[in-house]
Write an enzyme that holds these catalytic residues in place. Sequence first.
Site, PDB file in Angstrom:
ATOM      1  N   ASP A 138       0.863  -1.189   0.000  1.00  0.00           N
ATOM      2  CA  ASP A 138       0.000   0.000   0.000  1.00  0.00           C
ATOM      3  C   ASP A 138       0.896   1.235   0.000  1.00  0.00           C
ATOM      4  O   ASP A 138       2.075   1.169   0.357  1.00  0.00           O
ATOM      5  CB  ASP A 138      -0.905   0.013   1.244  1.00  0.00           C
ATOM      6  CG  ASP A 138      -1.827   1.244   1.244  1.00  0.00           C
ATOM      7  OD1 ASP A 138      -2.490   1.487   0.219  1.00  0.00           O
ATOM      8  OD2 ASP A 138      -1.869   1.965   2.257  1.00  0.00           O
ATOM      9  N   SER A 139       0.293   2.369  -0.330  1.00  0.00           N
ATOM     10  CA  SER A 139       1.046   3.628  -0.297  1.00  0.00           C
ATOM     11  C   SER A 139       1.457   3.963   1.141  1.00  0.00           C
ATOM     12  O   SER A 139       2.380   4.750   1.339  1.00  0.00           O
ATOM     13  CB  SER A 139       0.184   4.761  -0.857  1.00  0.00           C
ATOM     14  OG  SER A 139      -0.987   4.898  -0.078  1.00  0.00           O
ATOM     15  N   CYS A 178      -4.351  -1.439  -2.174  1.00  0.00           N
ATOM     16  CA  CYS A 178      -4.456   0.003  -2.402  1.00  0.00           C
ATOM     17  C   CYS A 178      -5.326   0.183  -3.630  1.00  0.00           C
ATOM     18  O   CYS A 178      -4.998  -0.336  -4.711  1.00  0.00           O
ATOM     19  CB  CYS A 178      -3.047   0.553  -2.641  1.00  0.00           C
ATOM     20  SG  CYS A 178      -3.023   2.298  -3.110  1.00  0.00           S
ATOM     21  N   GLU A 192      -2.708   9.287   7.581  1.00  0.00           N
ATOM     22  CA  GLU A 192      -1.237   9.232   7.505  1.00  0.00           C
ATOM     23  C   GLU A 192      -0.586  10.115   8.580  1.00  0.00           C
ATOM     24  O   GLU A 192       0.531   9.870   8.994  1.00  0.00           O
ATOM     25  CB  GLU A 192      -0.747   9.655   6.115  1.00  0.00           C
ATOM     26  CG  GLU A 192      -1.006   8.614   5.024  1.00  0.00           C
ATOM     27  CD  GLU A 192      -0.145   7.356   5.141  1.00  0.00           C
ATOM     28  OE1 GLU A 192       1.066   7.458   5.360  1.00  0.00           O
ATOM     29  OE2 GLU A 192      -0.719   6.252   5.028  1.00  0.00           O
ATOM     30  N   CYS A 203     -11.105   2.938  -0.508  1.00  0.00           N
ATOM     31  CA  CYS A 203      -9.714   3.266  -0.186  1.00  0.00           C
ATOM     32  C   CYS A 203      -9.407   2.519   1.104  1.00  0.00           C
ATOM     33  O   CYS A 203     -10.185   2.570   2.061  1.00  0.00           O
ATOM     34  CB  CYS A 203      -9.544   4.759   0.021  1.00  0.00           C
ATOM     35  SG  CYS A 203      -7.919   5.186   0.688  1.00  0.00           S
ATOM     36  N   HIS A 248      -7.384   3.017   3.399  1.00  0.00           N
ATOM     37  CA  HIS A 248      -7.163   3.824   4.610  1.00  0.00           C
ATOM     38  C   HIS A 248      -8.468   4.081   5.362  1.00  0.00           C
ATOM     39  O   HIS A 248      -8.458   4.364   6.557  1.00  0.00           O
ATOM     40  CB  HIS A 248      -6.586   5.196   4.247  1.00  0.00           C
ATOM     41  CG  HIS A 248      -5.121   5.215   3.943  1.00  0.00           C
ATOM     42  ND1 HIS A 248      -4.568   4.578   2.860  1.00  0.00           N
ATOM     43  CD2 HIS A 248      -4.085   5.821   4.587  1.00  0.00           C
ATOM     44  CE1 HIS A 248      -3.267   4.789   2.845  1.00  0.00           C
ATOM     45  NE2 HIS A 248      -2.938   5.547   3.875  1.00  0.00           N
TER      46      HIS A 248
HETATM   47  N1  DGL Z   1      -4.915   3.376   0.605  1.00  0.00           N
HETATM   48  C1  DGL Z   1      -4.841   3.673  -0.769  1.00  0.00           C
HETATM   49  C2  DGL Z   1      -6.116   3.424  -1.529  1.00  0.00           C
HETATM   50  O1  DGL Z   1      -6.754   2.479  -1.247  1.00  0.00           O
HETATM   51  C3  DGL Z   1      -4.130   4.900  -1.201  1.00  0.00           C
HETATM   52  C4  DGL Z   1      -4.379   6.155  -0.519  1.00  0.00           C
HETATM   53  C5  DGL Z   1      -3.402   7.218  -0.971  1.00  0.00           C
HETATM   54  O2  DGL Z   1      -2.211   6.999  -0.870  1.00  0.00           O
HETATM   55  O3  DGL Z   1      -3.875   8.261  -1.436  1.00  0.00           O
HETATM   56  O4  DGL Z   1      -6.492   4.110  -2.425  1.00  0.00           O
END
Ligand code: DGL
Length: 275
Positions: free
Chosen positions: A12-13, A75, A160, A194, A196
């Site tokens: 993931d990012s 992600c 984050e 997402c 997150h």
């Molecule tokens: N958690 C990621 C997603 O599902 C990326 C969020 C990001 O880095 O902007 O899109």
Amino acid sequence: MDETPGRIGVFDSGYGGLTILKEIRRELPQYDYLYLGDNARAPYGTRSFDVVYDFTRQAVEELFGRGCHLVILACNTASAKALRSIQQNVLPDRWPGRRVLGVIRPTVEAVGDISRTRHVGLLATPGTVRSHSYRLEIDKLHPGMMITETECPMWVPLVEHGEADGDGADWFVRKYIDATMQADPDIDTLLLGCTHYPILLPKILRCVPDGVSVLSQGEIVARSLADYLRRHPEIDRKCTKGGRTEFLTTENSDIFNRLASMFLGDRICSTRITL
Ligand code: DGL
């Protein structure tokens, strides 16, 4: 071709993929996992296609280089913007026999059984929304289903920066949910597109109108991975089974350990790497 079994890579990012890893480990505790968070370059959601593709390819190659035969892009932004190109352009030439899976397809498959009104809302990063990957998959798998896509650019930075529980987060959580429900009041299912966003779930649930369900991806992706490994014994054989997880981050490992331990409810000791 290197056939030595390796761990399952989860990328993931940043921290979001931990919500997927948590459910995957619950469903498939016997496997070994190698988690990589590109925290130094998060968020990805506001970056261009080319940049997300480059960053994701580097991460996938790093995980392959560390022996993974199977990598999950935990992600949505990377799944939307890089998965197809990696599968078509990188794997056949450079890594034949290796596999990369994303999170969008299994989520869209699951929504078909959940929405009664056939009106759904997608909450996702600007990158995922603008790729229209969810809309395209929904049109393919559930023709006639209506989808309202809302960009939530502030949600990933809140997570984050460790502000998911902060008072400031409430305002931004309500803002995007209200906008989605006002755009289509018939929505009965909100997709958290997402990884997150489940970290903001307690706040999200407080803002969602009665009768609207919220779909997080962790369990869906975990069940779909279990099914994939059952259907692909040739890949399953190449995944080691010792019940261990190692964590890599591109940012300072102390910061990652603190936040990741909070999100996973487990003590974590990560290693910092450079991609
Ligand atoms: N958690 C990621 C997603 O599902 C990326 C969020 C990001 O880095 O902007 O899109």
